[in-house]
Motif scaffolding. Structure first.
Motif, PDB file in Angstrom:
ATOM      1  N   ASP A  12       0.828  -1.215   0.000  1.00 38.97           N
ATOM      2  CA  ASP A  12       0.000   0.000   0.000  1.00 38.97           C
ATOM      3  C   ASP A  12       0.862   1.264   0.000  1.00 38.97           C
ATOM      4  N   LYS A  34      -0.001  -8.350  -2.442  1.00 43.13           N
ATOM      5  CA  LYS A  34      -1.365  -7.817  -2.586  1.00 43.13           C
ATOM      6  C   LYS A  34      -1.267  -6.348  -2.979  1.00 43.13           C
ATOM      7  N   LYS A  64     -11.742  -5.215  -3.440  1.00 40.08           N
ATOM      8  CA  LYS A  64     -12.993  -5.406  -2.678  1.00 40.08           C
ATOM      9  C   LYS A  64     -14.200  -5.098  -3.571  1.00 40.08           C
ATOM     10  N   MET A 118     -14.348  -8.129   7.660  1.00 41.21           N
ATOM     11  CA  MET A 118     -13.151  -7.279   7.623  1.00 41.21           C
ATOM     12  C   MET A 118     -12.520  -7.175   9.007  1.00 41.21           C
ATOM     13  N   SER A 119     -11.279  -6.664   9.015  1.00 40.54           N
ATOM     14  CA  SER A 119     -10.479  -6.707  10.240  1.00 40.54           C
ATOM     15  C   SER A 119     -10.600  -5.465  11.118  1.00 40.54           C
ATOM     16  N   GLN A 177      -2.665  -3.576  13.167  1.00 36.68           N
ATOM     17  CA  GLN A 177      -4.063  -3.640  13.641  1.00 36.68           C
ATOM     18  C   GLN A 177      -4.220  -4.533  14.873  1.00 36.68           C
ATOM     19  N   GLY A 194       1.002  -5.329   5.905  1.00 40.24           N
ATOM     20  CA  GLY A 194       1.431  -4.125   5.204  1.00 40.24           C
ATOM     21  C   GLY A 194       2.328  -3.254   6.056  1.00 40.24           C
ATOM     22  N   ARG A 195       1.701  -2.397   6.861  1.00 39.16           N
ATOM     23  CA  ARG A 195       2.458  -1.346   7.548  1.00 39.16           C
ATOM     24  C   ARG A 195       3.578  -1.862   8.438  1.00 39.16           C
TER      25      ARG A 195
HETATM   26  P1  XMP Z   1      -1.867  -3.421   7.392  1.00 37.02           P
HETATM   27  O1  XMP Z   1      -1.065  -2.216   7.064  1.00 37.02           O
HETATM   28  O2  XMP Z   1      -2.931  -3.187   8.412  1.00 37.02           O
HETATM   29  O3  XMP Z   1      -2.575  -3.752   6.005  1.00 37.02           O
HETATM   30  O4  XMP Z   1      -1.028  -4.627   7.717  1.00 37.02           O
HETATM   31  C1  XMP Z   1      -3.618  -4.658   5.858  1.00 37.02           C
HETATM   32  C2  XMP Z   1      -3.976  -4.716   4.416  1.00 37.02           C
HETATM   33  O5  XMP Z   1      -5.077  -5.568   4.255  1.00 37.02           O
HETATM   34  C3  XMP Z   1      -6.199  -4.803   3.803  1.00 37.02           C
HETATM   35  N1  XMP Z   1      -7.275  -5.227   4.644  1.00 37.02           N
HETATM   36  C4  XMP Z   1      -8.219  -6.036   4.261  1.00 37.02           C
HETATM   37  N2  XMP Z   1      -8.444  -6.604   3.094  1.00 37.02           N
HETATM   38  N3  XMP Z   1     -10.293  -7.679   4.054  1.00 37.02           N
HETATM   39  C5  XMP Z   1      -9.506  -7.425   2.991  1.00 37.02           C
HETATM   40  O6  XMP Z   1      -9.773  -7.945   1.918  1.00 37.02           O
HETATM   41  C6  XMP Z   1     -10.105  -7.128   5.241  1.00 37.02           C
HETATM   42  O7  XMP Z   1     -10.817  -7.385   6.203  1.00 37.02           O
HETATM   43  C7  XMP Z   1      -9.028  -6.263   5.348  1.00 37.02           C
HETATM   44  N4  XMP Z   1      -8.535  -5.595   6.391  1.00 37.02           N
HETATM   45  C8  XMP Z   1      -7.444  -4.960   5.917  1.00 37.02           C
HETATM   46  C9  XMP Z   1      -5.877  -3.365   3.962  1.00 37.02           C
HETATM   47  O8  XMP Z   1      -6.499  -2.585   2.962  1.00 37.02           O
HETATM   48  C10 XMP Z   1      -4.397  -3.399   3.807  1.00 37.02           C
HETATM   49  O9  XMP Z   1      -4.046  -3.459   2.430  1.00 37.02           O
END
Ligand code: XMP
Length: 216
Positions: A12, A34, A64, A118-119, A177, A194-195
């Motif tokens: 990202d 991703k 998404k 989602m997370s 997260q 990601g981060r």
């Molecule tokens: P971080 O920086 O939090 O990035 O490690 C997480 C990555 O995953 C994506 N993301 C999701 N993608 N369902 C998804 O399909 C989810 O529930 C979800 N939660 C986070 C987020 O956009 C980032 O790229």
């Protein structure tokens, strides 16, 4: 899908220069990346093509997708034609919208990941009440690949029990997260991170320590 070191990098970043700077350092540890809206909106869909070609990796596009079937199919077709190996699709839009992406994937020898829950915290309000239904819908549709949250392991465990042990489940939310890599892998096949990697002062060190924490 096989994922090296069970880690999918969420790329990202906002330019191909940043992407290359990061991937030149860490691509040996990864074979699956991703790519979502941040990089594609900044650099165009060519970012998918370029990262795939330059780093010889599988690309999961995280768009998404959540539109009517006809539009979903156009989005899927264009994305797969750019070189994406897989596409993340929302389940809440219903089986016809999801099926249009599956049809596009099957025609091109690609894959769809169905997003269940989602997370992030806000997912508990609208998505959580239907996320297990979405997982059941995926099973009824014969979908093999799923996305579920590492931030709520009780929910991830339920998703796994619905989709079965042979489905492939990837899980975002590790690190920044709050999700734990090793605990998440009790239920998921691979982590999306990601981060914690691309914002780390030393991305290689960060990645190596995550890999160590998974292995021991
Ligand atoms: P971080 O920086 O939090 O990035 O490690 C997480 C990555 O995953 C994506 N993301 C999701 N993608 N369902 C998804 O399909 C989810 O529930 C979800 N939660 C986070 C987020 O956009 C980032 O790229």
């Amino acid at each position: 899908m096989e994922v090296k070191n069970k880690i999918i990098l969420a790329l990202d970043v906002l330019s191909m220069d940043q992407a290359r700077e990061l991937l030149d350092e860490i691509s040996d540890y990864l074979d699956t990346i991703k790519i979502g809206y941040p990089l594609v909106l900044a650099e165009g869909l060519e970012a998918v093509t370029q990262v795939k070609e330059e780093y010889q990796c599988k690309i999961i596009t995280d768009f998404k997708v959540a539109d009517i079937p006809a539009t979903n199919q156009k989005i899927a077709n264009v994305t797969f034609q750019a070189g994406a190996d897989a596409l993340i699709v929302h389940g809440f839009v219903g089986p016809d919208s999801v099926a249009s992406c599956v049809e596009s994937a099957e025609k091109q020898g690609k894959e769809v990941f169905l997003l269940t829950e989602m997370s992030h915290p806000g997912a508990s309000q609208f998505l959580q009440p239907v996320s297990m239904d979405i997982a059941h819908m995926g099973v009824e549709m014969g979908i093999q690949n799923y996305v579920g949250p590492s931030t709520r392991l009780d929910r991830l465990e339920k998703i796994r029990s619905i989709i079965g042990k042979d489905s492939f489940l990837i899980s975002p939310g590790v690190g920044t997260q709050g999700g734990d890599p090793k605990d998440t892998l009790k239920f998921a096949d691979a982590l999306i991170i990601g981060r914690s990697i691309y914002l780390a002062p030393d991305p290689v060190e960060s990645l190596e320590s995550i890999i160590d924490s998974i292995e021991f």
